[in-house]
Design a protein around this motif. Structure first.
Motif, mmCIF file in Angstrom:
data_model
loop_
_atom_site.group_PDB
_atom_site.id
_atom_site.type_symbol
_atom_site.label_atom_id
_atom_site.label_comp_id
_atom_site.label_asym_id
_atom_site.label_seq_id
_atom_site.Cartn_x
_atom_site.Cartn_y
_atom_site.Cartn_z
ATOM 1 N N SER A 120 0.831 -1.203 0.000
ATOM 2 C CA SER A 120 0.000 0.000 0.000
ATOM 3 C C SER A 120 0.867 1.255 0.000
ATOM 4 O O SER A 120 0.615 2.208 -0.751
ATOM 5 C CB SER A 120 -0.931 -0.003 1.218
ATOM 6 O OG SER A 120 -1.636 1.215 1.325
ATOM 7 N N ASP A 124 1.264 3.959 -3.132
ATOM 8 C CA ASP A 124 0.940 5.347 -2.834
ATOM 9 C C ASP A 124 2.105 6.276 -3.168
ATOM 10 O O ASP A 124 1.928 7.329 -3.774
ATOM 11 C CB ASP A 124 0.578 5.466 -1.352
ATOM 12 C CG ASP A 124 0.047 6.842 -0.993
ATOM 13 O OD1 ASP A 124 -1.080 7.153 -1.389
ATOM 14 O OD2 ASP A 124 0.767 7.597 -0.319
ATOM 15 N N TYR A 204 -9.979 22.707 4.001
ATOM 16 C CA TYR A 204 -10.570 21.653 4.837
ATOM 17 C C TYR A 204 -9.981 21.694 6.245
ATOM 18 O O TYR A 204 -10.708 21.559 7.238
ATOM 19 C CB TYR A 204 -10.331 20.288 4.193
ATOM 20 C CG TYR A 204 -11.144 19.177 4.808
ATOM 21 C CD1 TYR A 204 -12.488 19.011 4.483
ATOM 22 C CD2 TYR A 204 -10.567 18.274 5.707
ATOM 23 C CE1 TYR A 204 -13.241 17.982 5.033
ATOM 24 C CE2 TYR A 204 -11.309 17.254 6.262
ATOM 25 C CZ TYR A 204 -12.646 17.111 5.926
ATOM 26 O OH TYR A 204 -13.391 16.088 6.486
ATOM 27 N N ASP A 216 -5.700 9.968 5.115
ATOM 28 C CA ASP A 216 -6.578 9.409 4.073
ATOM 29 C C ASP A 216 -7.727 10.356 3.765
ATOM 30 O O ASP A 216 -8.091 10.567 2.604
ATOM 31 C CB ASP A 216 -7.144 8.055 4.521
ATOM 32 C CG ASP A 216 -6.163 6.913 4.306
ATOM 33 O OD1 ASP A 216 -5.239 7.092 3.503
ATOM 34 O OD2 ASP A 216 -6.336 5.871 4.934
ATOM 35 N N GLU A 217 -8.318 10.883 4.823
ATOM 36 C CA GLU A 217 -9.446 11.797 4.691
ATOM 37 C C GLU A 217 -9.041 13.065 3.931
ATOM 38 O O GLU A 217 -9.743 13.509 3.008
ATOM 39 C CB GLU A 217 -9.950 12.143 6.090
ATOM 40 C CG GLU A 217 -11.109 13.107 6.160
ATOM 41 C CD GLU A 217 -11.487 13.430 7.599
ATOM 42 O OE1 GLU A 217 -12.296 14.360 7.788
ATOM 43 O OE2 GLU A 217 -10.958 12.776 8.532
ATOM 44 N N ALA A 219 -6.433 13.467 1.949
ATOM 45 C CA ALA A 219 -6.040 13.125 0.586
ATOM 46 C C ALA A 219 -7.253 12.963 -0.316
ATOM 47 O O ALA A 219 -7.236 13.356 -1.487
ATOM 48 C CB ALA A 219 -5.204 11.850 0.596
ATOM 49 N N GLN A 220 -8.314 12.388 0.232
ATOM 50 C CA GLN A 220 -9.545 12.224 -0.548
ATOM 51 C C GLN A 220 -10.149 13.583 -0.894
ATOM 52 O O GLN A 220 -10.632 13.801 -2.012
ATOM 53 C CB GLN A 220 -10.550 11.373 0.228
ATOM 54 C CG GLN A 220 -11.807 11.040 -0.553
ATOM 55 C CD GLN A 220 -12.713 10.088 0.204
ATOM 56 O OE1 GLN A 220 -12.446 9.731 1.351
ATOM 57 N NE2 GLN A 220 -13.787 9.660 -0.438
ATOM 58 N N VAL A 221 -10.126 14.505 0.059
ATOM 59 C CA VAL A 221 -10.636 15.852 -0.186
ATOM 60 C C VAL A 221 -9.826 16.539 -1.291
ATOM 61 O O VAL A 221 -10.381 17.190 -2.184
ATOM 62 C CB VAL A 221 -10.585 16.697 1.112
ATOM 63 C CG1 VAL A 221 -10.849 18.172 0.809
ATOM 64 C CG2 VAL A 221 -11.607 16.180 2.114
ATOM 65 N N GLY A 223 -7.929 15.083 -3.583
ATOM 66 C CA GLY A 223 -7.845 14.346 -4.836
ATOM 67 C C GLY A 223 -6.438 13.925 -5.190
ATOM 68 O O GLY A 223 -6.111 13.705 -6.361
ATOM 69 N N ASN A 225 -2.952 11.318 -3.815
ATOM 70 C CA ASN A 225 -2.636 10.233 -2.887
ATOM 71 C C ASN A 225 -1.886 10.792 -1.684
ATOM 72 O O ASN A 225 -1.436 11.940 -1.694
ATOM 73 C CB ASN A 225 -1.884 9.088 -3.571
ATOM 74 C CG ASN A 225 -0.491 9.463 -4.033
ATOM 75 O OD1 ASN A 225 0.240 10.167 -3.337
ATOM 76 N ND2 ASN A 225 -0.099 9.001 -5.201
ATOM 77 N N ARG A 226 -1.747 9.995 -0.655
ATOM 78 C CA ARG A 226 -1.242 10.487 0.631
ATOM 79 C C ARG A 226 0.171 11.046 0.540
ATOM 80 O O ARG A 226 0.454 12.156 1.001
ATOM 81 C CB ARG A 226 -1.291 9.356 1.663
ATOM 82 C CG ARG A 226 -2.690 8.905 2.015
ATOM 83 C CD ARG A 226 -2.675 7.560 2.711
ATOM 84 N NE ARG A 226 -2.121 6.533 1.843
ATOM 85 C CZ ARG A 226 -2.079 5.226 2.146
ATOM 86 N NH1 ARG A 226 -2.536 4.803 3.300
ATOM 87 N NH2 ARG A 226 -1.570 4.350 1.293
#
Length: 296
Positions: A120, A124, A204, A216-217, A219-221, A223, A225-226
Motif C-alpha cells: 500500500s 501510494d 478543509y 486518508d481523509e 487526501a480524498q478531499v 484528490g 494520494n497520501r
C-alpha cells in the motif's frame, strides 16, 4: 564484525521502562508489545534484552529493528550479522532468523509491517503496484537517519499529542524511504502544479481544525494520494499538514483566550488532547502560557 557500543544520539526512549543498558542494569530484560490496528495491525516491540535469546523462527510479516544501545547478533541468510546504533536489521517475511545479545545486551525497537501495508505504501508513494513481496537485499542497513526515523515513528504512535496526520505521514515517509533507498524502487512520484488540490486541503483543515483529521481523509478531499499530498503541501506551504493544523488550532485558541475563555475550555474546543498540550503549543508560538496571555 564488531559493534559500536554507544547510544543512538537523540533517540532516547520516552518510556522509563526502556532506557540505556546502564539504566536497566538492575532490571534485566524488559519488554513492551502492542498492535496498531489502524495500520493493518502493525505490531510493535520495545525491549531491553540482556539474557533473552530468540530461537530460529520466521514471521508472516517483515521484522525491522533499530538498536538504540548495545549490540544484537543474529543469523540470517546463512551468515551471522550484528546490528548496533546507527543501523537497523531487516528480515523479510518467511525468512528464518534468530537473535541474541552480542555483548552485555541491547535496547531496541521493532516494527512488524505486513506485506499488504508495504504494498500500500509503495503504490501510494511510487504510483505503481508492486507485485509479490517487496524485497530488501541487506540483512543490516547502515542508515542512521532511517534508524532514527524508525524510533521516532514508534514513539509517535503512542504519543497522545501526536495527530493522526503526523502519525500517518511519518509512517508513510519511513516505509517509502526504506522501499526507495533499500528496496530498489527508486524515486517517488514527481511533484507538479497542485494549487487546486492544495487549496482544497488547506480549506478543509481551516474548517476542521478541532478534529483529528486523518491523512486518508485529507487526501480524498484534495484528490491526491497520501504521499503526494504531504510532499506537495510542504513544497507549497513550507510546512506539513500536521504543523499547519496545529497552527490553526493555536490561532483559534488565541482568539478564544483573548475573548476571556478559560484554558481548559479552549483546549477542548480547539482539538488539543488536554490543557498541557495547549500550553506547550501556545507557548512555543507566543512565548507566554495561555493563562498569562488571557490575564493580559
Amino acid at each position: 564484525m564488531g559493534c559500536r557500543l554507544r547510544y543512538l544520539k537523540g533517540m532516547q526512549p520516552q518510556s522509563t521502562a526502556f532506557t540505556t543498558l546502564e539504566d536497566a542494569a538492575e532490571r534485566g530484560d524488559a519488554v513492551r508489545f502492542w498492535r496498531e490496528q489502524r495500520y493493518d495491525g502493525l505490531e510493535c516491540l520495545s525491549a531491553v534484552f540482556r539474557r533473552h535469546r530468540y530461537v530460529p523462527h520466521t514471521h508472516e510479516t517483515y521484522a525491522i529493528a533499530a538498536v538504540l544501545d548495545g549490540c544484537e547478533a543474529f543469523h540470517h541468510r546463512g551468515a551471522r550479522h550484528y546490528v548496533s546504533p546507527g543501523s537497523f536489521a531487516v528480515v523479510c517475511p518467511d525468512e528464518l532468523h534468530d537473535g541474541e545479545p552480542a555483548d552485555d545486551g541491547f535496547v531496541y525497537r521493532v516494527l512488524y509491517p505486513t506485506i499488504d501495508l508495504m504494498r500500500s505504501v509503495a503504490e501510494d508513494a511510487f504510483g505503481r503496484p508492486v507485485p509479490g513481496t517487496p524485497w530488501f537485499d541487506h540483512s543490516v542497513v547502515d542508515d542512521a537517519d532511517l534508524a532514527g526515523e524508525l524510533v521516532k515513528l514508534q514513539i509517535a504512535l503512542t504519543d497522545p499529542e501526536v495527530t493522526l496526520l503526523e502519525r500517518d505521514a511519518r509512517l508513510g515517509r519511513f516505509f517509502s524511504a526504506m522501499l526507495g533507498r533499500w528496496g530498489g524502487l527508486g524515486e517517488p512520484i514527481k511533484l507538479g502544479h497542485e494549487s487546486g488540490p492544495l487549496t482544497k486541503a488547506r480549506d478543509y483543515l481551516d474548517q476542521h481544525f478541532d478534529r483529528d483529521v486523518a491523512l486518508d481523509e485529507l487526501a480524498q478531499v484534495a484528490g491526491l494520494n497520501r504521499s503526494h499530498l504531504v510532499r506537495s503541501f510542504r513544497k507549497a506551504m513550507g510546512t506539513t499538514p500536521h504543523a499547519y493544523l496545529l497552527d490553526r488550532r493555536y490561532r483559534a485558541a488565541r482568539r478564544l483566550l483573548a475573548a476571556g475563555e478559560g484554558p481548559a475550555e479552549v483546549a477542548a474546543a480547539c482539538g488539543f488532547c488536554d490543557q498541557s498540550h495547549l500550553n506547550r503549543v501556545f507557548k512555543a508560538r507566543m512565548g507566554v502560557t495561555p493563562g498569562a496571555f488571557r490575564a493580559q
